[in-house]
Structures are given as C-alpha cells and as structure tokens.
Motif scaffolding. Sequence first.
Motif, mmCIF file in Angstrom:
data_model
loop_
_atom_site.group_PDB
_atom_site.id
_atom_site.type_symbol
_atom_site.label_atom_id
_atom_site.label_comp_id
_atom_site.label_asym_id
_atom_site.label_seq_id
_atom_site.Cartn_x
_atom_site.Cartn_y
_atom_site.Cartn_z
ATOM 1 N N ARG A 279 -0.881 -6.188 4.560
ATOM 2 C CA ARG A 279 0.326 -5.395 4.798
ATOM 3 C C ARG A 279 0.833 -4.774 3.500
ATOM 4 N N ASP A 280 0.697 -5.496 2.381
ATOM 5 C CA ASP A 280 1.156 -4.950 1.100
ATOM 6 C C ASP A 280 0.422 -3.657 0.770
ATOM 7 N N ALA A 281 -0.891 -3.640 0.995
ATOM 8 C CA ALA A 281 -1.668 -2.434 0.723
ATOM 9 C C ALA A 281 -1.261 -1.300 1.659
ATOM 10 N N LEU A 282 -1.087 -1.608 2.945
ATOM 11 C CA LEU A 282 -0.682 -0.579 3.907
ATOM 12 C C LEU A 282 0.698 -0.034 3.555
ATOM 13 N N SER A 283 1.614 -0.907 3.160
ATOM 14 C CA SER A 283 2.954 -0.461 2.784
ATOM 15 C C SER A 283 2.908 0.483 1.589
ATOM 16 N N LEU A 284 2.102 0.147 0.592
ATOM 17 C CA LEU A 284 1.979 0.999 -0.586
ATOM 18 C C LEU A 284 1.436 2.374 -0.206
ATOM 19 N N LEU A 285 0.468 2.408 0.697
ATOM 20 C CA LEU A 285 -0.147 3.671 1.105
ATOM 21 C C LEU A 285 0.811 4.529 1.933
ATOM 22 N N VAL A 286 1.473 3.920 2.903
ATOM 23 C CA VAL A 286 2.368 4.684 3.785
ATOM 24 C C VAL A 286 3.554 5.227 3.001
ATOM 25 N N ARG A 287 4.167 4.390 2.165
ATOM 26 C CA ARG A 287 5.311 4.854 1.371
ATOM 27 C C ARG A 287 4.878 5.884 0.332
ATOM 28 N N GLY A 288 3.620 5.793 -0.108
ATOM 29 C CA GLY A 288 3.109 6.748 -1.075
ATOM 30 C C GLY A 288 2.704 8.072 -0.462
ATOM 31 N N THR A 289 2.764 8.174 0.853
ATOM 32 C CA THR A 289 2.375 9.408 1.533
ATOM 33 C C THR A 289 3.578 10.163 2.083
ATOM 34 N N VAL A 290 4.519 9.453 2.701
ATOM 35 C CA VAL A 290 5.684 10.118 3.295
ATOM 36 C C VAL A 290 6.996 9.710 2.636
#
Length: 417
Positions: A279-290
């Motif tokens: 989840r930490d990796a997914l959170s970093l990616l999603v917040r880094g995109t939108v």
Amino acid sequence: MSAHTPFAMPDSPAHPSQLDTAADLLALLTESSTEPRADFRLEALTLAVAADLPVLLWGEPGIGKTAALDQLATALELPLTTVIASVHEPSDFSGLPVVGDDPAEQGVPMAPPDWAVRLVRAGRGLLFLDELSTAPPAVQAALLRLVLERRIGALRLPPGVRIVAAANPRSSAADGWELSPPLANRFVHLQWAHDHDVVVRGLGGTWPRATLPRLDAGRLPDAVDFARRAVCGFLTARPGLVHRLPSGESRRGGAWPSPRSWEMTLRLIAFATAAGSTRDALSLLVRGTVGDGPGLELLASVDRMDLPDPEALLADPAGAELPGRGDRRQAALDGVVEAVRARPDRARWDAAWALLVRALETGAPDVLVVPATTLASLRRDDWEVPAAIERLAGVVSLSRRADEAARRAAVATGSRR
C-alpha cells in the motif's frame, strides 16, 4: 662526512607507484554487494518504470537519486544514458536542421544528438534526464515532445527505452525554475528521501536490490477491471476532480489531476494490483500522479471497494472475516451499523451486536466504541437488550474514560504553558 639523502629509485614492477596503490584502494572502496530489502520508494519507482510511464524524482541534492537510477539500470539490465538537461540547448532535444541536396523536395530533416542515436540502435535502455528543474523554460518546452511523443529530431525512441528524470526543489536548486504545467503533468512525481538504515548498511558495502515487480499473469484481467472500477467510480462521485489546475505556480509544477494523469493513475493501479504491491508504494504512486488531496481520496475509495458486504456479515456474524487493518475494520463495522439503520429489525440488530463481539475477540477493542454507541442508539423500546452488550459495555466505558483522561491531561499541559 655529511649526511645525504640517496636518490629515489624509479618505481619498478616489484615496487608499484603510489598512484597504483591508490587505484587499488579506490577499487576496494567501490566493491559492494546487494541484498533483497523492502523499500517502498524503490518498489514504486520500479513499478512505474515497468508501466512505461515517465518518472520524476524530487529530492534534495546528495540523497542518492542518481545512485538509485544506477542501481535500477543494473538490476533491470538496461544501459543507462544520462543527460544533464540544464546544460543543453532546446535544439539538442528538438534536433538541428540539416540541409540536404534538395530541401524543396525532401524537406529539412532534424538531426538528433548522438546519445539518442545510440539508444535507438540499442533498442532498449534507461534515459536519465538529470537536473530538470534547473533547465530554462525553452529547454523544458523542447523536452515536452521527448516525454510525450518519445521523439528527438527525426528519431523515435523504441518501446524498450524508459524515461526517468530527477529534480531538486527550487529552494535548493541553483538558478532553479518551476516546471511548466504541461511538462509536469506528464510525469509521475515521486518524492525521494534517504533511509538512514539503507545508507548506513550501504556504506558498509551492502545496498538494497531493485527487482522487477512480479506480475501474476492470471490476475491481469481482474487487475484491469479493478483499476477501471476504482478510478471511474471515484470520478463519477467526484466530477470536479477530473481536471483541476492548481492556482499556485509552484503546485502547477508538481502532480495535479487531469484526464492524462488519471489515465496514468489507472495504469499504475492495474500494475500494482497485478503485482500485489504494498500500500505504501501504491500511495506514493497515486499521490505522485494526481496530487496528495485527490490521491488520498482515491485511496480511501479503493479501501471501501475491498470492504466486505455488510449484509454478508450480518448473515453470519459468528463466521465473519473482518479486515485486519484497524481503519478498514472500523469502516466495515460502520457499514454494518448503517445497514441496520437503513433496514432496522430485531434480528438484524442482534446480529450486529454479535458481530461486534466477534470483532472484540479478533482485534483491538478501540474500533468498537463508535459503532457500539451508534448501534445502541438504534434500539426500539420493545427490543430486549442482548447479552452481547454486557461483554462490550466494559470496553466502551474503559475507552471513554481513557479518552476523557487524555483530554484532561492535554488541558492541564496547555494551562501550564
């Protein structure tokens, strides 16, 4: 006799020079090994590279952004090509005009730089655009075509080439510029920071190893379906976030929501789901995109998608499987209480209490306070109090007393200040 110093004899193969000895020492200092180690930032970077999305690493100077790219290129067996964006002219990316024999007939082709030719010949590689935030606006404009269309002059980069950039915050960049909104919106922005344990262990000779995410071939259709439902369902409920250009100049140079960045988010969720990423990796990616705000809202929406059906929980409270994470467990219990509120009857009310007891037996009691209090308020006059309430009454009372004690302590601390 006067003392004298004998002439130094020239170095021989048996007596290496000091520079040779220094070279041996330098070689020993550069020797290192790698080990598998959980690192959600490296996981997020590797996942975005696998998804073939341009990545921009943000971080202070000297924290290891370039080293991470070296390690990633080695792990993925990709040749690394580094281009310092701030020392190039716009023509270095758009191409230099070359006049041929008959320009009126053949046109004027744009000659690409040598590093682009080498990448095309290799057919694969990792292109690292360093110091992006110190590149002037004219160079950033020329980079748009490279990042969006993968074209440099008359050449198109092959699919096997991945693009990663790095930038320093404007506060720590020499002669830094804010990224233009069109360029910023084409990147996945990852905030890069050093990990104390990784640095210490790496200086001792052992660095973490970057590995490609293991995509489960059997989960690919489900991963795509899940990603589409997550993004489309969220944007249906929050239409104002489909496109929101930030008002501040500095925020426009980062991650913000647009149809393009939501498409990137959908792709990243699909890849993360198929790879079983943290989840930490997914959170970093999603917040880094939108961006942070829309990204956190989307993650909360995704969590609700995975919650068990309240009706299924009410149908079999004794055998219910509740989420293990505290916030998701409380959300599931809140959903059950809301289901009882929407269609209240004695049997469903009793089943909800039995489910709260089940939650007490299998997890932390603090998440029961709100749903238990709300469920008690739904009682009708002709409903008898179930025995399960006695098991929960002590937990709720103790939690309330603890909250009240914490409030009193906070007030007392504030008054002493």
